[in-house]
Design a protein around this motif. Structure first.
Motif, short mmCIF file in Angstrom:
data_model
loop_
_atom_site.label_atom_id
_atom_site.label_comp_id
_atom_site.label_asym_id
_atom_site.label_seq_id
_atom_site.Cartn_x
_atom_site.Cartn_y
_atom_site.Cartn_z
N ARG A 122 5.55 -2.86 -2.16
CA ARG A 122 5.58 -1.55 -1.49
C ARG A 122 4.25 -0.65 -2.30
O ARG A 122 3.81 0.15 -1.53
CB ARG A 122 6.71 -0.62 -1.67
CG ARG A 122 8.08 -1.32 -0.94
CD ARG A 122 9.35 -0.59 -1.29
NE ARG A 122 9.27 0.93 -0.75
CZ ARG A 122 10.19 1.70 -1.05
NH1 ARG A 122 11.20 1.24 -1.78
NH2 ARG A 122 10.24 2.87 -0.53
N ILE A 123 4.19 -0.84 -3.54
CA ILE A 123 3.05 -0.04 -4.10
C ILE A 123 1.67 -0.73 -4.16
O ILE A 123 0.63 0.08 -4.29
CB ILE A 123 3.27 -0.03 -5.81
CG1 ILE A 123 3.18 -1.19 -6.58
CG2 ILE A 123 4.75 0.71 -6.03
CD1 ILE A 123 3.24 -1.01 -7.90
N SER A 125 0.95 -2.08 -0.94
CA SER A 125 0.87 -2.19 0.52
C SER A 125 -0.51 -1.72 0.96
O SER A 125 -0.86 -0.34 0.65
CB SER A 125 2.05 -1.47 1.05
OG SER A 125 1.96 -1.60 2.80
N SER A 128 1.56 0.99 4.28
CA SER A 128 2.71 1.83 3.98
C SER A 128 2.81 1.96 2.32
O SER A 128 4.03 1.59 2.16
CB SER A 128 3.58 1.30 4.84
OG SER A 128 3.95 0.20 4.31
N LYS A 129 1.79 2.16 1.81
CA LYS A 129 1.87 2.22 0.27
C LYS A 129 3.00 3.31 -0.07
O LYS A 129 2.80 4.47 0.23
CB LYS A 129 0.63 2.50 -0.32
CG LYS A 129 0.47 2.32 -1.86
CD LYS A 129 -0.95 2.97 -2.61
CE LYS A 129 -1.79 1.90 -1.96
NZ LYS A 129 -1.52 0.54 -2.25
N HIS A 130 3.71 2.75 -1.12
CA HIS A 130 4.72 3.82 -1.62
C HIS A 130 4.66 3.71 -3.27
O HIS A 130 5.27 2.96 -3.91
CB HIS A 130 6.43 3.53 -1.16
CG HIS A 130 7.05 4.57 -1.71
ND1 HIS A 130 7.34 5.74 -1.19
CD2 HIS A 130 8.28 4.52 -2.47
CE1 HIS A 130 8.38 6.44 -1.73
NE2 HIS A 130 8.96 5.79 -2.57
N GLU A 132 5.26 4.37 -6.75
CA GLU A 132 6.60 4.80 -7.66
C GLU A 132 6.63 3.69 -8.71
O GLU A 132 6.38 2.66 -8.64
CB GLU A 132 7.80 4.96 -7.05
CG GLU A 132 8.28 3.61 -6.42
CD GLU A 132 9.78 3.94 -5.64
OE1 GLU A 132 10.33 3.01 -5.30
OE2 GLU A 132 10.06 5.16 -5.46
#
Length: 351
Positions: A122-123, A125, A128-130, A132
């Protein structure tokens, strides 16, 4: 009843193995009745052999002696003879998974690391980078021992006596005395992947600015490889204050002694950040394609000493091995040498 004896498995690169040290040290201190054997590659021996009385080190040559399934079976037989009561797999790759399988069949207590791959995806991506903070490697290692029934509170400062550092008398003449008026600054400007390397021409500017600010400083250049050979040779010829470390020390242990007496280390997201952290030395860490949120910041390092630029594409990978999506490595090229120097100045001002 068998004496409690934990096998700790972690192969991989130097930095990953170095991050095991604070956890194993704390485990050894908090459970002095438990024997601990760390299984890793030969290079890691200096990190563990004098860590604590109840910690042993065992080297495994996976490329030759224990290569392939036949080699791993031979390694398992050697390990089984040591009568472990628990196995902590801190690596969780095919080789360690196979060893885990053998130990599970033998009804050992076995646990392995959770690498939180979903969160890491996710970090990094693209769409759709998230961004955290992910659990750190230290937290992941601690979780394994907790599952085995050995909760650990990490209490670690340095592999050397606190406040003393390593014995400088073990180093060659010229490195064995630190004058009170000198600033000792380490620089480890290279890493395994381009996305984690600050451009050498910019790092040279860092050196020039530091020597202008601190004319009595000594600059110690850490690292081994073709790039190091090229640039370190040039820089040491141009600046008499620069020292090409690997040309002046004989072993990793001596490098660690030297690191323990540095006032500050400048390092990429690389093994030298972690090695310096094991000696209690503050590190100005420079991050490009990777990000501290992946959980690999050195033990005990202040987040205020991190150098990075905010870009929508960062981080693009966990380990920095992927080619730059933009093609210009702006994550490194956009970092000003002045920014790095200012971080060093701050650390030196409070020492």
């Amino acid at each position: 009843m068998k004496k409690e004896h934990i096998l700790v498995i972690r192969f991989s690169a130097m930095g990953d193995v170095a991050m095991v040290v604070p956890v194993v040290y704390s485990l050894a201190q908090q459970y002095p009745h438990v024997r601990i054997t760390v299984l890793s590659r030969t290079f890691a021996r200096p990190l563990f052999e004098d860590l604590a009385p109840n910690v042993n080190f065992m080297a495994a040559d996976l490329k030759h002696e224990y290569h392939g399934i036949k080699g791993l079976n031979a390694l398992y037989r050697r390990l089984a003879a040591k009568q472990f009561t628990a196995v902590a797999d801190l690596h969780n790759v095919l080789r360690s998974e196979y060893l885990r399988l053998r130990f599970n069949i033998g009804h050992y207590r076995v646990e392995h690391i959770n690498k939180h791959r979903k969160g890491r995806r996710r970090i990094t991506s693209k769409r759709s980078k998230h961004l955290e903070q992910q659990p750190t490697s230290f937290e992941n290692y601690v979780e394994v021992f907790k599952k085995l029934g050995y909760p650990v509170n990490i209490q670690f400062k340095s592999i050397f006596p606190e406040g003393e550092g390593g014995n400088l008398n073990m180093l060659a003449k010229g490195l064995n005395v630190k004058n009170s008026f000198e600033q000792w600054i380490g620089i480890a400007p290279f890493a395994a992947h381009q996305g984690k390397v600050y451009p050498p021409q910019l790092m040279h500017q860092v050196i020039e600015q530091l020597l202008q600010k601190y004319p009595k400083a000594r600059i110690f250049l850490f690292g081994r490889g073709q790039q190091e050979e090229q640039y370190f040779t040039e820089w040491t010829k141009e600046h008499k204050a620069c020292v090409y470390v690997c040309k002046n020390v004989e072993s990793l242990h001596q490098e660690l002694i030297l690191m323990s007496h540095l006032d500050v280390m400048i390092s990429m997201d690389s093994s030298n950040m972690h090695l310096a952290s094991l000696t209690g030395t503050p590190v100005v860490s420079v991050w490009g394609a990777t990000h501290p949120y992946a959980g690999f910041l050195g033990w005990g390092q202040d987040k205020a000493n991190i150098v990075q630029v905010d870009l929508d594409c960062r981080p693009c990978s966990i380990y920095g091995q992927k080619p730059c999506r933009r093609g210009d490595y702006a994550c490194m090229n956009n970092i000003s040498p002045k920014t790095i120097v200012e971080k060093v100045e701050h650390i030196l001002s409070i020492k």
